[in-house]
Structures are given as C-alpha cells and as structure tokens.
Motif scaffolding. Sequence first.
Motif, PDB file in Angstrom:
ATOM      1  N   GLU A  49      37.454  -0.018 -29.387  1.00  0.00           N
ATOM      2  CA  GLU A  49      37.969  -0.969 -28.404  1.00  0.00           C
ATOM      3  C   GLU A  49      38.468  -0.324 -27.120  1.00  0.00           C
ATOM      4  OE1 GLU A  49      40.799  -3.623 -30.156  1.00  0.00           O
ATOM      5  OE2 GLU A  49      39.597  -3.899 -31.986  1.00  0.00           O
ATOM      6  N   LEU A  50      38.642   0.986 -27.100  1.00  0.00           N
ATOM      7  CA  LEU A  50      39.118   1.635 -25.877  1.00  0.00           C
ATOM      8  C   LEU A  50      38.012   1.611 -24.840  1.00  0.00           C
ATOM      9  CD1 LEU A  50      41.064   4.704 -27.335  1.00  0.00           C
ATOM     10  CD2 LEU A  50      41.887   2.394 -26.852  1.00  0.00           C
ATOM     11  N   ARG A  51      38.369   1.252 -23.617  1.00  0.00           N
ATOM     12  CA  ARG A  51      37.386   1.119 -22.556  1.00  0.00           C
ATOM     13  C   ARG A  51      37.861   1.822 -21.290  1.00  0.00           C
ATOM     14  NH1 ARG A  51      34.956  -0.423 -26.286  1.00  0.00           N
ATOM     15  NH2 ARG A  51      33.672  -2.283 -26.567  1.00  0.00           N
ATOM     16  N   GLY A  52      36.903   2.210 -20.459  1.00  0.00           N
ATOM     17  CA  GLY A  52      37.200   2.778 -19.155  1.00  0.00           C
ATOM     18  C   GLY A  52      36.362   2.082 -18.107  1.00  0.00           C
ATOM     19  N   ARG A  53      36.377   2.618 -16.897  1.00  0.00           N
ATOM     20  CA  ARG A  53      35.528   2.079 -15.837  1.00  0.00           C
ATOM     21  C   ARG A  53      34.075   2.406 -16.168  1.00  0.00           C
ATOM     22  NH1 ARG A  53      39.055   5.035 -13.276  1.00  0.00           N
ATOM     23  NH2 ARG A  53      37.516   6.348 -12.225  1.00  0.00           N
ATOM     24  N   GLU A  54      33.246   1.398 -16.247  1.00  0.00           N
ATOM     25  CA  GLU A  54      31.860   1.592 -16.666  1.00  0.00           C
ATOM     26  C   GLU A  54      30.946   1.867 -15.475  1.00  0.00           C
ATOM     27  OE1 GLU A  54      30.521  -1.691 -18.966  1.00  0.00           O
ATOM     28  OE2 GLU A  54      32.053  -1.452 -20.524  1.00  0.00           O
ATOM     29  N   LEU A  55      29.999   2.754 -15.682  1.00  0.00           N
ATOM     30  CA  LEU A  55      28.960   2.966 -14.694  1.00  0.00           C
ATOM     31  C   LEU A  55      27.685   3.400 -15.398  1.00  0.00           C
ATOM     32  CD1 LEU A  55      29.216   6.358 -12.886  1.00  0.00           C
ATOM     33  CD2 LEU A  55      31.009   5.691 -14.454  1.00  0.00           C
ATOM     34  N   THR A  56      26.584   3.240 -14.715  1.00  0.00           N
ATOM     35  CA  THR A  56      25.296   3.653 -15.241  1.00  0.00           C
ATOM     36  C   THR A  56      24.802   4.845 -14.436  1.00  0.00           C
ATOM     37  OG1 THR A  56      24.746   1.401 -15.927  1.00  0.00           O
ATOM     38  CG2 THR A  56      22.916   2.954 -15.685  1.00  0.00           C
ATOM     39  N   VAL A  57      24.450   5.914 -15.137  1.00  0.00           N
ATOM     40  CA  VAL A  57      23.936   7.129 -14.501  1.00  0.00           C
ATOM     41  C   VAL A  57      22.454   7.241 -14.835  1.00  0.00           C
ATOM     42  CG1 VAL A  57      24.042   9.654 -14.467  1.00  0.00           C
ATOM     43  CG2 VAL A  57      26.158   8.302 -14.550  1.00  0.00           C
ATOM     44  N   GLU A  58      21.657   7.517 -13.826  1.00  0.00           N
ATOM     45  CA  GLU A  58      20.220   7.650 -14.052  1.00  0.00           C
ATOM     46  C   GLU A  58      19.872   9.080 -14.421  1.00  0.00           C
ATOM     47  OE1 GLU A  58      16.449   7.447 -11.155  1.00  0.00           O
ATOM     48  OE2 GLU A  58      17.424   5.498 -11.430  1.00  0.00           O
ATOM     49  N   ALA A  59      19.212   9.248 -15.550  1.00  0.00           N
ATOM     50  CA  ALA A  59      18.783  10.573 -15.996  1.00  0.00           C
ATOM     51  C   ALA A  59      17.586  11.038 -15.174  1.00  0.00           C
ATOM     52  CB  ALA A  59      18.430  10.535 -17.475  1.00  0.00           C
ATOM     53  N   SER A  60      17.187  12.286 -15.364  1.00  0.00           N
ATOM     54  CA  SER A  60      16.094  12.858 -14.586  1.00  0.00           C
ATOM     55  C   SER A  60      14.769  12.142 -14.803  1.00  0.00           C
ATOM     56  CB  SER A  60      15.938  14.348 -14.908  1.00  0.00           C
ATOM     57  OG  SER A  60      15.680  14.533 -16.302  1.00  0.00           O
ATOM     58  N   TYR A  94      40.377   9.161 -31.032  1.00  0.00           N
ATOM     59  CA  TYR A  94      41.731   9.714 -31.082  1.00  0.00           C
ATOM     60  C   TYR A  94      42.037  10.582 -29.858  1.00  0.00           C
ATOM     61  CZ  TYR A  94      42.139   8.245 -35.973  1.00  0.00           C
ATOM     62  OH  TYR A  94      42.208   7.515 -37.135  1.00  0.00           O
ATOM     63  N   GLN A  95      41.070  11.375 -29.431  1.00  0.00           N
ATOM     64  CA  GLN A  95      41.290  12.219 -28.270  1.00  0.00           C
ATOM     65  C   GLN A  95      41.464  11.358 -27.015  1.00  0.00           C
ATOM     66  OE1 GLN A  95      38.727  12.908 -30.621  1.00  0.00           O
ATOM     67  NE2 GLN A  95      40.323  14.179 -31.574  1.00  0.00           N
ATOM     68  N   ARG A  96      40.672  10.301 -26.915  1.00  0.00           N
ATOM     69  CA  ARG A  96      40.783   9.382 -25.779  1.00  0.00           C
ATOM     70  C   ARG A  96      42.147   8.701 -25.786  1.00  0.00           C
ATOM     71  NH1 ARG A  96      35.902   5.246 -24.286  1.00  0.00           N
ATOM     72  NH2 ARG A  96      36.557   4.739 -22.164  1.00  0.00           N
ATOM     73  N   ARG A  97      42.571   8.275 -26.956  1.00  0.00           N
ATOM     74  CA  ARG A  97      43.871   7.601 -27.077  1.00  0.00           C
ATOM     75  C   ARG A  97      45.023   8.529 -26.716  1.00  0.00           C
ATOM     76  NH1 ARG A  97      46.096   6.731 -32.997  1.00  0.00           N
ATOM     77  NH2 ARG A  97      46.548   8.933 -32.599  1.00  0.00           N
ATOM     78  N   ASP A  98      44.992   9.749 -27.245  1.00  0.00           N
ATOM     79  CA  ASP A  98      46.141  10.638 -27.124  1.00  0.00           C
ATOM     80  C   ASP A  98      46.202  11.415 -25.815  1.00  0.00           C
ATOM     81  OD1 ASP A  98      46.885   9.737 -29.608  1.00  0.00           O
ATOM     82  OD2 ASP A  98      46.005  11.440 -30.683  1.00  0.00           O
ATOM     83  N   LEU A  99      45.071  11.575 -25.137  1.00  0.00           N
ATOM     84  CA  LEU A  99      45.070  12.292 -23.856  1.00  0.00           C
ATOM     85  C   LEU A  99      45.068  11.343 -22.663  1.00  0.00           C
ATOM     86  CD1 LEU A  99      42.473  15.105 -24.679  1.00  0.00           C
ATOM     87  CD2 LEU A  99      44.965  15.322 -24.570  1.00  0.00           C
ATOM     88  N   ARG A 100      44.919  10.059 -22.935  1.00  0.00           N
ATOM     89  CA  ARG A 100      44.861   9.058 -21.876  1.00  0.00           C
ATOM     90  C   ARG A 100      46.141   9.073 -21.057  1.00  0.00           C
ATOM     91  NH1 ARG A 100      42.568   3.093 -23.392  1.00  0.00           N
ATOM     92  NH2 ARG A 100      40.857   3.186 -21.885  1.00  0.00           N
ATOM     93  N   GLY A 101      45.991   9.031 -19.749  1.00  0.00           N
ATOM     94  CA  GLY A 101      47.150   9.053 -18.869  1.00  0.00           C
ATOM     95  C   GLY A 101      47.567  10.446 -18.453  1.00  0.00           C
ATOM     96  N   SER A 102      47.082  11.461 -19.178  1.00  0.00           N
ATOM     97  CA  SER A 102      47.416  12.844 -18.844  1.00  0.00           C
ATOM     98  C   SER A 102      46.290  13.537 -18.093  1.00  0.00           C
ATOM     99  CB  SER A 102      47.720  13.632 -20.126  1.00  0.00           C
ATOM    100  OG  SER A 102      48.799  13.058 -20.832  1.00  0.00           O
ATOM    101  N   PHE A 103      45.051  13.139 -18.374  1.00  0.00           N
ATOM    102  CA  PHE A 103      43.900  13.801 -17.766  1.00  0.00           C
ATOM    103  C   PHE A 103      42.822  12.776 -17.427  1.00  0.00           C
ATOM    104  CE2 PHE A 103      45.824  16.620 -20.912  1.00  0.00           C
ATOM    105  CZ  PHE A 103      46.206  17.678 -20.102  1.00  0.00           C
TER     106      PHE A 103
END
Length: 356
Positions: A49-60, A94-103
């Motif tokens: 359920e954790l979300r961020g700003r979404e974007l689409t990146v085009e691969a080579s 877990y890494q996203r949850r616990d590092l969120r707001g710091s980096f």
Amino acid sequence: MGKGRRVGLVGTVAGVGAAGIGAAVGLRHVAVGRVRLRPDPDADEPFGELRGRELTVEASDGLPLHVEVDGPDDAALTLVFSHGYTLNRHSWHYQRRDLRGSFRMVFWDQRSHGRSGRSDPTNATIEQTGDDLYAVIRATVRPDRPVVLVGHSMGGMSIMALADRHPELFERQVVGVAVANTSCGDMAELTLGLPLVLAKVVRPLAPRTLRGLGRRAELVERARGLGADLAFVVTRKMAFADRHVSPTVVDFLEQMIRATPIDVIAEFYPALMAHDKVACLDVLGRVPTLVLAGGEDRLTPAVHARRIAEALPDAELVEVEEAGHVLPLEYPGVVTGGLRRLIDRVRPEREEERTA
C-alpha cells in the motif's frame, strides 16, 4: 576484504526438503492452519500500500518502466532500489517504511514485473535490466546528485550489469552499493538444498520444464490460483529459514510471486543461470559496498556473497546465519540498519566535513 560480520539470531532453521505433492496434504494443516492461527505482529502491516510519486521511464528498447519516487527532488542523496526475480517494488516495504522521510528513494519494477511493461522475450536479460536501471537513474536523479544503489537477488545482478555497461557512473555519481542475496556468477551450480547427486539430475531439467510451462501459461496460471495452500508451504520452505517468520509476510511474498506470469519466469530463468559479472567487481570496488547474505539461502547461498565481498576493497559483509533468500522481508532490521551505516559512510555532508 573489508569488515566481516556474522549475525547469529535466535530461531530454529526450518527443515527444508523437496516439497512433494503427497506431503503437501499433511503440510497444509500444519503450515497453513496452525501457523496462520498463531499471533502475528505483522497481520496489520499495509503490505503493497505504500505509494510515491509515479512516473513512467522509457527503457532503451521503448518499454515503459513503472517508477515511484519518495522524497524531494533536491535531496542531497538518492537511494535507488532494484527488486528480485518474480517480485516487485513492494518487496522493499520495510525499508521504504522505515527510511521514509529521511532520504529520497526511488523504487521501480523491473521489466515484465509489477506494473512495468511486458518485455520482448529476447530482451529478458540481465544486460538489459542493467540498461533499464541506467534509464531509471537518468530519469529520476540529477547528474550532479549522488546515488546509492540497493539490489536484492536479480536486482543486485542488474547493478552489476550497470557497472559492466556504464562504469563511468561509479566515477561521478554512484557513491555506494548494497546488495542482498545475490551472486556474480556460477548460478548453474546451485543445488537448491537438494543432495548433490539429485541436484545434478534436476538442474538440466529445469530450463526445459519452465519453457514447457511457459508455453502452457493459461493452464498453469489457473493451477497456480487453485494451489494457494501448497504455494504457501513451498514459499515458506524455500524462501525463509526462520520458522517464526510472520505468515502474513509469507503470504505477501507468495502473492508477489504468483502475480508474476509463468512465461516471464521462464523467459528470465536462462539469463539468471548464465549470469557472470565477476569482471565488473573492479568497478563496484570503487565505492563502499554492503553485502548481505542468508546463511540458509538455497537460491543464492552465502558463499556467493562471500566471494563478492572478498573481491571488494571496501566491503562490509553481513551474514545472517538463520535467514533465507529474502532478507529485506525476513530480517528487515538487519537490512535497514546496514543501509543506514552505508549511508552514513557516503552521505555528502560527511564528505564536506572530511574536506573542510
């Protein structure tokens, strides 16, 4: 080699063996019934359920890659996370949850996984995922801003492919690397915990079996949906070593694997078995590196991590003796703590302090 660390953690290693269909009936009552009924501190964890700003990146090759960004664009340091085979960006929960707001953090789905586009089978290679990672970095991080790369399993291999194909990044932008449960080669020699004699029989059959399943994808997907209890048992036995692992975490991992189409699994398997990036370790050696391993990892055994760490002049090796193949989910505190130490070593303000 840099610092070596072996983490002994309380818990009995679950007995792992080949999960036969006959044994599965009894195992369901034990592993699915009793295990799921015990108290589970992670039962209410918002996995997926954790979300961020979404974007689409085009691969080579033009393929759309799904990317999410947490944190301000002008942050001094960005962490880019690459997930493992058959998983997706949520495996870093877990890494996203616990590092969120710091980096500032960037999470992406590797091609044909998660919400990224479906790759042409000929581009289901580690070299291509390395180029995909390059495209993600270019699209999400300013050229003058430092990056720490974090990879689990196939994600670690993608980092190695990036180092092989774009070594200049490790001179001017990549300042640190963390890899967990990964390998730089010799994957074809894996035994998956089977006796060596049996493993030698099974290994040649795996590619042909997966190709056959891939050609019958619709039938296989229906069967996968019907076998949830058996999938729970196999996932728990093959991916985890701690018998006290949360059943909710096992379910979450199994759902990610089940969401990956069987033909995608079949297409990437040969690339994983052929993976050989020993030569790129010289490039990784230019930056501080964290190497994490599970002592009971059946897919990328700890000897692979030791080999990587021994080849790097500034590596910290952390081996969790009673862990399997998914350290970010099984022992998230160990992974997050290691990342904090690595970040503390490479963060820009520390560099300014040293040169002041």
